[in-house]
Scaffold this active site. Structure first.
Site, PDB file in Angstrom:
ATOM      1  CG  LEU A 264      -7.850   8.521  -6.790  1.00 41.81           C
ATOM      2  CD1 LEU A 264      -6.990   8.823  -8.018  1.00 41.81           C
ATOM      3  CD2 LEU A 264      -9.047   7.662  -7.182  1.00 41.81           C
ATOM      4  CG  ASP A 265      -7.128   2.838  -2.178  1.00 41.23           C
ATOM      5  OD1 ASP A 265      -7.643   3.538  -1.286  1.00 41.23           O
ATOM      6  OD2 ASP A 265      -7.627   1.781  -2.597  1.00 41.23           O
ATOM      7  NE  ARG A 266       1.358   2.953  -0.965  1.00 42.12           N
ATOM      8  CZ  ARG A 266       1.818   2.079  -0.079  1.00 42.12           C
ATOM      9  NH1 ARG A 266       2.354   2.496   1.045  1.00 42.12           N
ATOM     10  NH2 ARG A 266       1.729   0.783  -0.315  1.00 42.12           N
TER      11      ARG A 266
END
Length: 302
Positions: free
Chosen positions: A136-138
Site C-alpha cells: 500500500l502507498d504511504r
C-alpha cells in the site's frame, strides 16, 4: 536462525510420487525446493536424509525443514503503533495506518511498518524476515498480509500472481459519481517523474478498475465508493478516478486540494484469500479510519 518444521503424512493416493512432485502439489516453488536440497537435513524420513527423487510410500512421515540463516537484521526495531487483525504461525494480517511507509527508504529509516514489525518480533524474542504480500502507498490505509516463513510467502505470492487474493478498497472522491462504472485505460509513468503515473493510450499498460457508489455527502460534494481491481498498476485507483473527473481529495500528486483531508482517502477495506497451509478460506475487513469516516455520509443517493 529461523526454522519452520513441517511434517507430512503420506497416504495411499500419494504413494509412488517423488518428493519433488509431492511438494510442488503442496505449493512449493522450484526455488524453494532447491533451497531444501541445499539445507542440511532439509528433507528427512524417519530421521534419514532423503532426496527429492525419492518415491514416497504410504505411511511414511516426510519432515521438511525451512531454515533461513539471515533474518531482517538491517531493519531497525522501533516501537510504533501496530494494529494486528489476525496472526497465526504462518501469517499476519495488519491494518496499516496513514502516513506509514511499507519499507525503509531514503528519509524513512525508522518510521515504517517494517520498523514496527521488527520491534514486535524483537519483543517476542523471535527472529523474522520481513515479507509483505500486498503493498500500500504511504498514505493509503488498511489491510495487508505479511508472510512469516518461506512457504507461506511462496504460496501467497502465487495467489497474488493468479489474482486469487481478492481486495476491496474504499475511497472518497470528488463529485457525484455514477452508481457504478468500469475504467479500462492504460497507465504509464509520467515523463520526467519517478513516481507520478498517468493514463497513456500509447505507452501505458492495461489497467482496469471497477467501482460502485455507496453514498454521497452533498454538503462536501464527496462520493464514498467501493473499488475492485482487475490489475494492480502503481497508483491505479488514484489515476483512474482522476481521469474520469472524480479525483481523490488531498492527493498530493493528482489533486492537491486539502480542504477536507491531508492525504488521499483510500483504504484497503477487505481481504479474502485461501490460507497458504490449511487451505481454509480467510476473510477480513477493517473500517475506514476517522479522517475518512467523518465525511462518509449516507444519503438517498447512496
Amino acid at each position: 536462525m529461523i526454522k519452520k518444521i513441517l511434517t507430512y503424512s503420506i497416504f495411499p493416493p500419494e504413494e509412488g510420487q517423488t518428493i519433488e512432485a509431492f511438494l510442488r502439489r503442496k505449493g512449493y516453488s522450484k526455488n524453494l525446493i532447491v533451497h531444501l536440497r541445499n539445507t542440511p537435513m532439509g528433507l528427512t524420513i524417519g530421521g534419514r536424509l532423503v532426496y527429492t527423487t525419492h518415491k514416497l510410500l504410504a505411511g511414511e512421515l516426510l519432515q521438511v525443514v525451512l531454515a533461513e540463516e539471515e533474518p531482517s537484521q538491517k531493519i531497525l526495531p522501533v516501537s510504533l503503533p501496530l494494529s494486528i487483525v489476525y496472526e497465526d504461525e504462518d501469517l499476519l494480517v495488519i491494518n496499516k495506518g496513514a502516513g506509514v511507509p511499507i519499507h525503509p527508504s531514503q528519509g524513512h529509516f525508522d518510521n515504517t511498518l517494517a520498523n514496527g514489525v521488527a520491534w514486535y518480533f524483537k519483543e517476542k524474542g523471535e527472529p523474522f524476515v520481513y515479507r509483505v504480500m500486498n503493498r500500500l502507498d504511504r498514505d493509503t490505509t488498511g489491510l495487508l498480509i505479511l508472510a512469516k516463513h518461506m512457504l507461506s510467502a511462496c504460496i501467497l505470492s502465487d495467489q497474488m500472481v493468479r489474482r486469487r487474493i481478492h481486495r476491496e478498497y474504499r475511497a472518497l472522491v470528488c463529485g457525484l459519481t455514477e452508481e457504478e462504472g468500469t475504467i479500462c485505460r492504460p497507465i504509464a509513468r509520467a515523463e520526467g517523474s519517478t513516481i507520478e503515473r498517468r493514463v497513456d493510450d500509447e505507452k501505458g499498460e492495461y489497467a482496469c478498475t471497477h467501482y460502485k457508489r455507496i453514498s454521497y455527502n452533498e454538503a462536501c460534494g464527496l462520493s464514498y465508493i467501493s473499488l475492485s481491481l482487475e490489475t494492480g498498476r502503481t497508483h491505479q485507483i488514484r489515476v483512474h478516478m482522476a481521469s474520469i473527473g472524480h479525483p481523490l481529495p488531498g492527493d498530493f500528486l493528482y489533486n492537491p486540494d486539502y480542504r477536507y483531508l491531508s492525504r488521499q482517502p483510500l483504504h484497503s477495506y477487505q481481504l479474502s484469500f485461501t490460507h497458504p497451509l490449511t487451505g481454509q478460506p480467510m476473510e477480513f475487513t477493517a473500517d475506514p479510519p476517522e479522517d475518512m469516516a467523518r465525511y462518509i455520509h449516507l444519503s438517498p443517493l447512496g
